[in-house]
Design an enzyme around this catalytic site. Sequence first.
Site, mmCIF file in Angstrom:
data_model
loop_
_atom_site.group_PDB
_atom_site.id
_atom_site.type_symbol
_atom_site.label_atom_id
_atom_site.label_comp_id
_atom_site.label_asym_id
_atom_site.label_seq_id
_atom_site.Cartn_x
_atom_site.Cartn_y
_atom_site.Cartn_z
ATOM 1 N N ASP A 1 0.891 -1.297 0.159
ATOM 2 C CA ASP A 1 -0.086 0.104 0.059
ATOM 3 C C ASP A 1 0.923 1.208 -0.126
ATOM 4 O OD1 ASP A 1 -2.352 1.253 -0.009
ATOM 5 O OD2 ASP A 1 -2.742 1.490 2.119
ATOM 6 N N LEU A 2 1.995 1.183 -0.974
ATOM 7 C CA LEU A 2 2.634 2.481 -1.028
ATOM 8 C C LEU A 2 1.941 3.508 -1.710
ATOM 9 C CD1 LEU A 2 6.009 1.152 -1.897
ATOM 10 C CD2 LEU A 2 5.672 2.156 0.410
#
Length: 250
Positions: free
Chosen positions: A83-84
């Site tokens: 979930d960058l």
Amino acid sequence: RARFVDEARIQANLVHRNVLSVRDILELPGTTAIVMDLLRGLSLKQYFKRAGLPLSTRRVLELFIAVTDGLDAAHTSGIVHRDLKPSNIFLHSDGDRVVPKIMDFGVAKHQWIELTEQNTATGTVLGTPHYMAPEQYDDASTVDRQADIFSLGVMLFEATTGRVPFDGRRPASMMASVLTRPVPKPSGIQMDYPLQLEEVILRCLEKDPMDRYRNAAALREALLEVAEAEGREEIPCDEVPVPELEALGI
């Protein structure tokens, strides 16, 4: 609670200057708490808004060389973030330096630590649509570090053009955009960047994971080569010497 504890366990096993450190997990009556380092500054998302996009070539390289250094430490430790995005990168003020730190490992997976079953069931979709790799729309439980490379590519694209490469008002249209539409060339939107940097971004955004950089270390090396070609060999690897960010609230 299980996902919360998983996040703490993952980060507690990852010690790096460009990753937010977890110091302890507290089991208190009726609640659980994570003790982390105190950060001062603002998120990359907030910085994008305050500084205005696109950023200069130097600023892009300064920020993302540091971020890839932290991500390389995570990948080497067997961790895939999944979930960058700009809101999960924090620009921490440390004296006259700004240290980018990766945070929020709430949906990360660890290659060697057994996590709770509900963390990632088969067929689960995890991530933030605008920054998700194509394979994440299929099954988040099977994604590897190449998904993080794609997400970094989206952030690089955003930093250099002022927009994300794929868009859609609804989840279905967003997914169709990522899966089927070709990646626009950053130079078609902004002409002020070296071609070598565009090539790095486009490789990060390849739809086939095998066509992207094999890991964050390879991406970091590619960004360092851009810096060297631009005569910016002095760019530090884990921090950003940007005192002018004080005017933006850091």
